[in-house]
Design a protein around this motif. Structure first.
Motif, PDB file in Angstrom:
ATOM      1  N   THR A  47       0.848  -1.176   0.000  1.00 45.42           N
ATOM      2  CA  THR A  47       0.000   0.000   0.000  1.00 45.42           C
ATOM      3  C   THR A  47       0.883   1.225   0.000  1.00 45.42           C
ATOM      4  OG1 THR A  47      -0.051  -0.036   2.398  1.00 45.42           O
ATOM      5  CG2 THR A  47      -1.868  -1.122   1.273  1.00 45.42           C
ATOM      6  N   SER A  48       0.418   2.284  -0.613  1.00 46.50           N
ATOM      7  CA  SER A  48       1.194   3.517  -0.617  1.00 46.50           C
ATOM      8  C   SER A  48       0.850   4.315   0.621  1.00 46.50           C
ATOM      9  CB  SER A  48       0.876   4.327  -1.876  1.00 46.50           C
ATOM     10  OG  SER A  48      -0.492   4.643  -1.925  1.00 46.50           O
ATOM     11  N   ARG A  49       1.828   5.077   1.080  1.00 45.71           N
ATOM     12  CA  ARG A  49       1.643   5.876   2.280  1.00 45.71           C
ATOM     13  C   ARG A  49       1.034   7.218   1.924  1.00 45.71           C
ATOM     14  NH1 ARG A  49       2.022   2.366   6.466  1.00 45.71           N
ATOM     15  NH2 ARG A  49       4.002   1.296   6.513  1.00 45.71           N
ATOM     16  N   ALA A  50       0.446   7.819   2.930  1.00 48.75           N
ATOM     17  CA  ALA A  50      -0.197   9.111   2.708  1.00 48.75           C
ATOM     18  C   ALA A  50       0.838  10.183   2.422  1.00 48.75           C
ATOM     19  CB  ALA A  50      -0.997   9.509   3.951  1.00 48.75           C
ATOM     20  N   LYS A  51       0.499  11.093   1.530  1.00 46.35           N
ATOM     21  CA  LYS A  51       1.413  12.181   1.181  1.00 46.35           C
ATOM     22  C   LYS A  51       1.398  13.220   2.293  1.00 46.35           C
ATOM     23  CE  LYS A  51       2.374  15.586  -2.387  1.00 46.35           C
ATOM     24  NZ  LYS A  51       1.988  16.112  -3.695  1.00 46.35           N
ATOM     25  N   PRO A  52       2.571  13.609   2.798  1.00 44.25           N
ATOM     26  CA  PRO A  52       2.588  14.575   3.878  1.00 44.25           C
ATOM     27  C   PRO A  52       2.159  15.947   3.413  1.00 44.25           C
ATOM     28  CG  PRO A  52       4.802  14.149   3.102  1.00 44.25           C
ATOM     29  CD  PRO A  52       3.881  13.195   2.380  1.00 44.25           C
ATOM     30  N   SER A  53       1.660  16.702   4.364  1.00 44.09           N
ATOM     31  CA  SER A  53       1.243  18.060   4.057  1.00 44.09           C
ATOM     32  C   SER A  53       2.448  18.910   3.692  1.00 44.09           C
ATOM     33  CB  SER A  53       0.545  18.656   5.289  1.00 44.09           C
ATOM     34  OG  SER A  53       0.262  20.011   5.091  1.00 44.09           O
ATOM     35  N   GLY A 137       1.307  14.481   8.199  1.00 49.34           N
ATOM     36  CA  GLY A 137       2.749  14.360   8.043  1.00 49.34           C
ATOM     37  C   GLY A 137       3.533  14.744   9.277  1.00 49.34           C
ATOM     38  N   ARG A 138       2.872  14.883  10.410  1.00 47.48           N
ATOM     39  CA  ARG A 138       3.536  15.275  11.662  1.00 47.48           C
ATOM     40  C   ARG A 138       3.819  14.011  12.477  1.00 47.48           C
ATOM     41  NH1 ARG A 138      -0.570  20.072  13.355  1.00 47.48           N
ATOM     42  NH2 ARG A 138       0.580  19.980  15.326  1.00 47.48           N
ATOM     43  N   PHE A 139       4.733  13.197  11.966  1.00 46.33           N
ATOM     44  CA  PHE A 139       4.947  11.864  12.519  1.00 46.33           C
ATOM     45  C   PHE A 139       5.611  11.892  13.892  1.00 46.33           C
ATOM     46  CE2 PHE A 139       5.131  11.418   7.840  1.00 46.33           C
ATOM     47  CZ  PHE A 139       3.957  10.704   7.680  1.00 46.33           C
ATOM     48  N   MET A 178       6.959   4.948   9.071  1.00 48.36           N
ATOM     49  CA  MET A 178       6.810   6.105   8.187  1.00 48.36           C
ATOM     50  C   MET A 178       7.988   7.060   8.294  1.00 48.36           C
ATOM     51  SD  MET A 178       3.864   5.692   6.679  1.00 48.36           S
ATOM     52  CE  MET A 178       2.910   7.136   6.286  1.00 48.36           C
ATOM     53  N   LEU A 179       8.638   7.060   9.462  1.00 48.48           N
ATOM     54  CA  LEU A 179       9.823   7.896   9.660  1.00 48.48           C
ATOM     55  C   LEU A 179      11.088   7.213   9.169  1.00 48.48           C
ATOM     56  CD1 LEU A 179       8.989   9.237  13.234  1.00 48.48           C
ATOM     57  CD2 LEU A 179       9.227  10.642  11.176  1.00 48.48           C
ATOM     58  N   GLY A 180      10.948   5.962   8.667  1.00 49.74           N
ATOM     59  CA  GLY A 180      12.102   5.215   8.193  1.00 49.74           C
ATOM     60  C   GLY A 180      12.911   4.579   9.296  1.00 49.74           C
ATOM     61  N   PRO A 409       6.861   9.879   2.898  1.00 52.74           N
ATOM     62  CA  PRO A 409       7.277   9.261   4.167  1.00 52.74           C
ATOM     63  C   PRO A 409       7.477   7.764   4.017  1.00 52.74           C
ATOM     64  CG  PRO A 409       4.920   9.723   4.176  1.00 52.74           C
ATOM     65  CD  PRO A 409       5.468  10.334   2.925  1.00 52.74           C
ATOM     66  N   GLY A 410       8.366   7.212   4.840  1.00 49.90           N
ATOM     67  CA  GLY A 410       8.590   5.777   4.838  1.00 49.90           C
ATOM     68  C   GLY A 410       9.386   5.262   3.669  1.00 49.90           C
ATOM     69  N   GLN A 411      10.013   6.156   2.882  1.00 52.24           N
ATOM     70  CA  GLN A 411      10.745   5.737   1.686  1.00 52.24           C
ATOM     71  C   GLN A 411      12.252   5.952   1.810  1.00 52.24           C
ATOM     72  OE1 GLN A 411       9.434   4.212  -0.983  1.00 52.24           O
ATOM     73  NE2 GLN A 411       7.402   4.242  -0.062  1.00 52.24           N
TER      74      GLN A 411
END
Length: 593
Positions: A47-53, A137-139, A178-180, A409-411
């Motif tokens: 699944t793809s992660r949500a795009k951060p703001s 995007g505020r992980f 998501m933060l890697g 995120p997460g990439q």
């Protein structure tokens, strides 16, 4: 993520990727899967992660006091505000307003706690706040909230409290992912699994789902032994609780096949894929059968059974074209597999044709194609262009991939892999500064993401060390080779070719900085391994033996020895050209993409 229940969203509302816990007493069900492969049709769905703001790094404005602070002491206010937060998410009004309601709900629940009793309502509201932070995007803020939520329940008070802690750990693991931060992510999943097993028992079907989820995380971190053990446990649980040829068993076998393939056990991988395909056929999952056919084709290709591989790929291609359309990324992914296969078999015209068709699809993707899919496709296409010795085109594609992933995120691990490949390519064309810059960036990301213990990380350190040698940064190169040696000895063993390559590079570097005794010690160790364990037929054996003899002779006289050239540091045969030397060392100890 296992253990969280999602709020129902009206069909006409815009998609908000926020997973909101609904009721801590709801039985735990897995809600998503982790990407365990780098190509669209994979043994494990992704699944793809949500795009951060865009303003994710900006501080949000102070929350407006739309209610008097004293009203937060009303025990009826918390549930009302939490319902408002859920309704706001479901209506598509936007996460910022929902966050405002959820924060005030959490504050109200916290103020209404009776005699210090742990409040599951507070936990639920904190989970909602954390989910909304993630969608913005505020992980880092999400992780802080979840760490607070985990401390609230008391697992001794029963299953409700235990499962609330479980949900918190799993959500926190997702946030670290998501933060890697893979190491911390896996630690959270393991804590969650431990609590779930203590609460539900070792053989509950929900435990199997969490085991598979954790196994996928281990695959991402390239910890294949741990992943295999968890996947075996999942298969055993599903064998007891699920009917034969179930979808659950098929998913387990696809993941197990991926693990076996990564370990080089192709026959076992093929067996698992065939069983998974039979289960999908029995359940009428045509597209899933096609995805498995692609994986079967990959295994046949690895086993050099090329005719069978082509047949599997063509079967999948027919299904994907009819169900997805001619320009779908899944079609492009099969084109890439065929391009690789035809290159292996020497059919270069067919290989290039399929490669160009895949590039056409990824250059003009159909609506709904994620940036991650496009970047993955372009990365694979660049590898084929590299085989055709078209380095400039390959580098352009890798740079496009980096641009697509830079704000996702997460990439971080994926980006690091791309940068490492660029480092290798710059090295091969003698652009050593650019090569070192790429390696430094990749190593920094891999350290941060928790992959500093993997064999891949050791190989990248080795290549970075070679770039340092070419730039006369000998002390830095020695440190990198030493770290690479430690990692590869642990992950691959002392007899592996990558480990032996690092030994040889380290000995040459020690020689170059005057540590002759250390260089002699390493070369003696290498020769002993080859003579006693590996045999002396390897072409590097004579080179290493000659180098050792030279060093021993040198050690018996004055230390004022003539300085060696960098070519001799990488390859002692000074009669070879620089191009020949570089090619030899990189093929022996080089980067494995």
């Amino acid at each position: 993520m296992p253990g969280l229940v999602t709020v129902k969203t009206p069909p006409d509302a815009p998609l908000l990727r926020i997973t909101v816990p609904n009721d801590p007493e709801t039985p735990i069900q897995p809600g998503s899967t982790r990407s365990a492969s780098r190509r669209p049709p994979s043994p494990s769905p992704s699944t793809s992660r949500a795009k951060p703001s865009p303003d994710r790094k900006k501080k949000s404005p102070p929350e407006k006091a739309f209610l008097d602070e004293s009203s937060l002491d009303n025990p009826d206010l918390g549930p009302f505000l939490l319902k408002l937060a859920r309704d706001t998410i479901a209506s598509g009004e936007g996460p910022n307003k929902a966050l405002e309601y959820a924060l005030r709900a959490a504050k109200s629940f916290e103020r209404c706690v009776v005699d210090g009793e742990p409040s599951l309502d507070l936990v639920m509201s904190l989970h909602v706040v954390a989910a909304i932070y993630c969608s913005l995007g505020r992980f880092e803020e999400s992780a802080e909230v979840l760490e607070k939520a985990i401390k609230v329940p008391d697992v001794k008070r029963g299953a409700d409290h235990a499962l609330a802690v479980f949900s918190g750990y799993m959500q926190l693991g997702d946030t670290h992912s998501m933060l890697g931060q893979l190491d911390r992510s896996i630690e959270c999943y393991e804590e969650g699994l431990k609590i779930q097993m203590e609460t539900l028992g070792d053989t509950d079907p929900r435990v199997a789902e969490t085991c598979r989820y954790l196994a996928e995380a281990h695959v991402q971190a390239m910890r294949f032994v741990d992943a295999e053990n968890l996947c075996k446990r999942t298969l055993e649980i599903h064998r007891v609780h699920s009917p034969p040829a179930s979808l659950e068993e098929a998913a387990d076998r696809r993941l197990m096949a991926l693990i076996c393939e990564a370990k080089g056990d192709y026959e076992s991988a093929l067996e698992h894929l065939v069983l998974a395909s039979m289960a999908m056929i029995a359940n009428g999952q045509e597209n899933e059968v096609a995805a498995i056919d692609v994986c079967i084709g990959n295994i046949y290709s690895s086993l050099t059974r090329f005719d069978e591989a082509v047949f599997s790929y063509q079967k999948a291609l027919t299904v994907f074209k009819s169900s997805k359309g001619d320009n779908h990324p899944y079609v492009a992914s099969v084109f890439l597999r065929l391009a690789e296969l035809y290159y292996k078999t020497g059919k270069l015209r067919e290989s290039r044709s399929y490669c160009e068709n895949a590039l056409r699809i990824f250059t003009k993707p159909v609506p709904g194609t994620s940036a991650e899919e496009i970047a993955s496709g372009m990365t694979e296409i660049s590898a084929i262009y590299e085989l055709f010795n078209e380095s400039d085109e390959a580098l352009k594609l890798l740079q496009k991939s980096l641009k697509l992933l830079e704000d996702k995120p997460g990439q971080q691990s994926t980006i690091a892999g791309i940068e490492a490949r660029m480092g290798v390519m710059f090295y091969m064309v003698c652009k050593y500064e650019e090569s070192l810059n790429c390696f430094e960036s990749a190593v920094m990301k891999l350290r941060a993401s928790g992959e500093r213990k993997s064999g891949f990380f050791g190989i990248v350190l080795n290549q970075m060390g070679l770039a340092c040698v070419q730039l006369f940064k000998m002390d830095e190169a020695a440190e990198l080779f030493e770290e690479a040696r430690e990692i590869l000895e642990r992950e691959c063993g002392p007899f592996h070719q990558d480990t032996l390559g690092v030994y040889s590079n380290l000995a040459a570097t020690y020689d170059g900085i005057g540590r002759i005794e250390d260089a002699i010690e390493i070369l003696e160790y290498i020769l002993k391994l080859r003579e006693e364990k590996l045999g002396t037929a390897n072409p590097d054996f004579n080179d290493e033996k000659a180098r050792l003899a030279e060093l021993l002779k040198e050690a018996g006289r004055s230390r004022n020895k003539e300085a060696k050239s960098l070519e001799n540091l990488i390859d002692p045969n000074s009669r070879r050209t620089k191009k020949e030397t570089t090619s030899k060392k990189w093929s022996a100890f080089g980067f494995r993409s």
